[in-house]
Design an enzyme around this catalytic site. Structure first.
Site, PDB file in Angstrom:
ATOM      1  N   GLY A  14     -15.392 -48.258 -19.568  1.00 59.62           N
ATOM      2  CA  GLY A  14     -14.639 -47.080 -19.114  1.00 59.62           C
ATOM      3  C   GLY A  14     -14.512 -47.082 -17.598  1.00 59.62           C
ATOM      4  N   VAL A  27     -14.951 -57.703  -2.087  1.00 63.78           N
ATOM      5  CA  VAL A  27     -13.989 -58.634  -1.488  1.00 63.78           C
ATOM      6  C   VAL A  27     -14.260 -58.773   0.015  1.00 63.78           C
ATOM      7  CG1 VAL A  27     -11.534 -58.996  -0.962  1.00 63.78           C
ATOM      8  CG2 VAL A  27     -12.237 -58.231  -3.249  1.00 63.78           C
ATOM      9  N   ARG A  75     -12.478 -52.649 -23.009  1.00 61.59           N
ATOM     10  CA  ARG A  75     -13.716 -52.836 -23.776  1.00 61.59           C
ATOM     11  C   ARG A  75     -13.451 -54.061 -24.653  1.00 61.59           C
ATOM     12  NH1 ARG A  75     -16.566 -48.158 -22.635  1.00 61.59           N
ATOM     13  NH2 ARG A  75     -15.411 -46.199 -22.536  1.00 61.59           N
ATOM     14  N   ASP A 106     -23.373 -49.620 -19.377  1.00 61.98           N
ATOM     15  CA  ASP A 106     -24.357 -50.344 -20.194  1.00 61.98           C
ATOM     16  C   ASP A 106     -23.733 -51.422 -21.077  1.00 61.98           C
ATOM     17  OD1 ASP A 106     -23.185 -48.422 -21.764  1.00 61.98           O
ATOM     18  OD2 ASP A 106     -25.007 -47.915 -22.850  1.00 61.98           O
ATOM     19  N   THR A 129     -20.057 -45.996 -13.833  1.00 62.92           N
ATOM     20  CA  THR A 129     -19.837 -45.175 -15.028  1.00 62.92           C
ATOM     21  C   THR A 129     -20.031 -43.712 -14.658  1.00 62.92           C
ATOM     22  OG1 THR A 129     -20.767 -44.498 -17.175  1.00 62.92           O
ATOM     23  CG2 THR A 129     -22.238 -45.707 -15.733  1.00 62.92           C
ATOM     24  N   ASP A 131     -21.255 -41.614 -16.536  1.00 57.65           N
ATOM     25  CA  ASP A 131     -22.335 -41.045 -17.361  1.00 57.65           C
ATOM     26  C   ASP A 131     -23.691 -40.955 -16.653  1.00 57.65           C
ATOM     27  OD1 ASP A 131     -20.435 -40.966 -19.343  1.00 57.65           O
ATOM     28  OD2 ASP A 131     -21.100 -42.794 -20.327  1.00 57.65           O
ATOM     29  N   ASP A 133     -26.122 -43.005 -16.724  1.00 56.61           N
ATOM     30  CA  ASP A 133     -27.154 -43.231 -17.750  1.00 56.61           C
ATOM     31  C   ASP A 133     -27.840 -44.587 -17.626  1.00 56.61           C
ATOM     32  OD1 ASP A 133     -24.969 -44.735 -18.399  1.00 56.61           O
ATOM     33  OD2 ASP A 133     -24.910 -44.171 -20.508  1.00 56.61           O
ATOM     34  N   ARG A 175     -21.224 -39.567 -23.269  1.00 55.13           N
ATOM     35  CA  ARG A 175     -21.690 -40.366 -24.420  1.00 55.13           C
ATOM     36  C   ARG A 175     -23.032 -39.836 -24.920  1.00 55.13           C
ATOM     37  NH1 ARG A 175     -19.368 -45.166 -25.956  1.00 55.13           N
ATOM     38  NH2 ARG A 175     -18.454 -45.507 -23.937  1.00 55.13           N
ATOM     39  N   ARG A 249     -13.065 -19.061 -27.166  1.00 58.70           N
ATOM     40  CA  ARG A 249     -12.095 -20.139 -26.989  1.00 58.70           C
ATOM     41  C   ARG A 249     -12.851 -21.437 -26.726  1.00 58.70           C
ATOM     42  NH1 ARG A 249      -9.513 -16.597 -28.555  1.00 58.70           N
ATOM     43  NH2 ARG A 249      -7.417 -15.879 -27.988  1.00 58.70           N
TER      44      ARG A 249
HETATM   45  O1  F6P Z   1     -18.795 -44.167 -20.659  1.00 56.38           O
HETATM   46  C1  F6P Z   1     -17.815 -43.369 -20.072  1.00 56.38           C
HETATM   47  C2  F6P Z   1     -17.143 -42.508 -21.095  1.00 56.38           C
HETATM   48  O2  F6P Z   1     -16.163 -41.723 -20.444  1.00 56.38           O
HETATM   49  C3  F6P Z   1     -18.079 -41.636 -21.920  1.00 56.38           C
HETATM   50  O3  F6P Z   1     -18.497 -40.484 -21.230  1.00 56.38           O
HETATM   51  C4  F6P Z   1     -17.218 -41.364 -23.127  1.00 56.38           C
HETATM   52  O4  F6P Z   1     -18.019 -41.115 -24.263  1.00 56.38           O
HETATM   53  C5  F6P Z   1     -16.478 -42.653 -23.307  1.00 56.38           C
HETATM   54  O5  F6P Z   1     -16.490 -43.311 -22.055  1.00 56.38           O
HETATM   55  C6  F6P Z   1     -15.048 -42.508 -23.763  1.00 56.38           C
HETATM   56  O6  F6P Z   1     -14.520 -43.779 -23.907  1.00 56.38           O
HETATM   57  P1  F6P Z   1     -12.991 -44.079 -24.218  1.00 56.38           P
HETATM   58  O7  F6P Z   1     -12.215 -43.828 -22.952  1.00 56.38           O
HETATM   59  O8  F6P Z   1     -12.980 -45.500 -24.615  1.00 56.38           O
HETATM   60  O9  F6P Z   1     -12.573 -43.131 -25.274  1.00 56.38           O
END
Ligand code: F6P
Length: 327
Positions: A14, A27, A75, A106, A129, A131, A133, A175, A249
Site C-alpha cells: 500500500g 537517489v 501487491r 510488513d 506504511t 499503519d 505496525d 489492518r 450515522r
Molecule cells: O497497509 C496499509 C493499508 O492501507 C491498511 O491500513 C489497509 O487495511 C490496507 O492497506 C488496504 O489495502 P488496499 O488498498 O489493498 O485495499
C-alpha cells in the site's frame, strides 16, 4: 571499500505519504556516494518483469511534497513464489545491480526477507506504511500524515454531528493495528475508540456510552478496521437496537487516509531513512529495516521488524488516557 556500485529502489504494498521523499533521498544519497541508481516500477511485479528506469537527480526533483509514489506500487502474488523471486534476481543481475532498497510495510519485508536469504543479495528496507505496525521504529513513513488526515476529516464530521445532535461511528484503516484509531481518536476527542489490541466489544462500548455525559450534543466513536466487532456498519446496527434514542450515522474514511501531501514529519523521516539506507548498504548492512527509535537511527533484521507484536504497543496507560479523556 564497498563493492556496491549500482543500487535499485522500489516501493511496494500500500502506498504511503512520504514514499516520494524516501525515493528522492535514496537517489540523492546514491548520487552523492557515486552510485548508479535504478528505479523499479510497480514494486516486486516490476522486478519480476524487469521494468527498470534510470534515476538521476532530476528524476526526483519536485516530488518531496507529493503523495503516492512516482515509482508506482503493487501487491505481488508472484513474488511469493520461488520462481517469481528467481526471475527478480535474474533481472537484477542482468542489469548489473548490486543491492536493493525496498520501501513498504510488513508484506514488502516478508518478501525481502525470503529474497535476501535465498539469493544472498543485499537488501535494505525503509518502513513505508500508514499503519505504524513495524517493530524497530517509533514511526513509519506515512503514519503522521494519515493520522492528520483522519483528524481533519473527523473535525468536519464533528461539526455536522454537533449541529444535528448525532452519534457518528467512524471507521479508520490500520489492518490489524489500532494505532491510527488510537492517536487520531485522542486527537479528535472521541467518546470511544475501538481497537483490536483491546477489543471492548458491544458491552464495553454500551457501558462507555451509558457512563459518558448524556448532555453532550455529539458523540464520535472511532472503530479500527481490525477490531473484532467487524466494522463500523456492524457497530451502527448494534447501537441502533440498543440506543433507539440516538440519531446514528456511519462513515468509513477509506483510502483518503493513504493520499495527500506528506506532513513535514513524514518528509523528514523519509529523507533521513533514505540516506541512512544507502549508507547502511555501503557499510555492509543487509536483510534489515532502517528505523528511528528515540531519535536514533538503527537497523532491525526483517525477521524482527515484521513481528507486529513488538511494534508500538497499546499499553494499559494509553487505554486509561482514552478513558479519562472521554468523560
Ligand atoms: O497497509 C496499509 C493499508 O492501507 C491498511 O491500513 C489497509 O487495511 C490496507 O492497506 C488496504 O489495502 P488496499 O488498498 O489493498 O485495499
Amino acid at each position: 571499500m564497498s563493492e556496491i556500485k549500482n543500487i535499485a529502489v522500489l516501493t511496494s504494498g500500500g502506498d504511503a505519504p512520504g514514499m516520494n521523499a524516501a525515493i528522492r533521498a535514496v537517489v540523492r544519497a546514491g548520487i552523492y556516494y557515486d552510485l548508479t541508481v535504478t528505479g523499479v516500477l510497480r514494486g516486486y511485479e516490476g522486478l519480476i518483469c524487469g521494468d527498470f528506469i534510470p534515476m538521476d537527480r532530476k528524476s526526483v526533483a519536485n516530488i518531496i511534497q507529493r503523495g503516492g509514489t512516482i515509482l508506482k506500487t503493487a501487491r505481488s502474488d508472484n513474488f511469493r513464489t520461488v520462481e517469481g523471486r528467481q526471475k527478480a534476481y535474474d533481472h537484477l543481475i542482468s542489469n548489473g545491480i548490486d543491492a536493493l532498497v525496498v520501501i513498504g510495510g510488513d508484506g514488502t519485508f516478508t518478501g525481502a526477507n525470503l529474497f535476501t536469504k535465498e539469493h544472498n543479495f543485499p537488501v535494505i528496507g525503509l518502513p513505508g506504511t500508514i499503519d505504524n505496525d513495524l517493530a524497530g521504529t517509533d514511526f513509519t513513513i506515512g503514519y503522521d500524515t494519515a493520522i492528520n488526515t483522519v483528524v481533519n476529516a473527523i473535525d468536519k464530521i464533528r461539526d455536522t454531528a454537533e449541529s444535528h445532535d448525532r452519534l457518528f461511528i467512524v471507521e479508520v484503516m490500520g489492518r490489524d493495528s489500532g494505532l491510527i484509531a488510537l492517536r487520531s481518536g485522542i486527537g479528535v476527542g472521541a467518546e470511544a475508540i475501538m481497537i483490536p489490541e483491546a477489543n471492548m466489544g458491544v458491552e464495553g462500548l454500551a457501558k462507555r456510552l451509558e457512563y459518558g455525559r448524556k448532555d453532550k450534543a455529539s458523540k464520535i466513536i472511532i472503530v479500527a478496521e481490525g477490531d473484532e466487532i467487524g466494522g463500523a456498519f456492524n457497530v451502527g446496527e448494534v447501537l441502533k437496537d440498543r440506543f433507539p434514542n440516538y440519531d446514528i450515522r456511519v462513515s468509513v474514511l477509506g483510502h483518503i487516509q493513504r493520499g495527500g501531501k506528506p506532513s513535514c514529519m513524514d518528509r523528514v523521516l523519509a529523507s533521513r531513512f533514505g540516506v541512512s539506507a544507502v549508507e547502511g548498504l555501503l557499510n555492509g548492512h543487509s536483510g534489515e529495516m532502517v528505523g528511528q527509535v528515540n531519535r536514533e537511527i538503527l537497523f532491525t533484521p526483517f525477521d524482527h521488524a515484521i513481528k507486529h507484536i513488538d511494534a508500538e504497543e497499546v499499553t494499559p496507560a494509553w487505554l486509561k488516557l482514552v478513558e479519562i479523556l472521554s468523560l
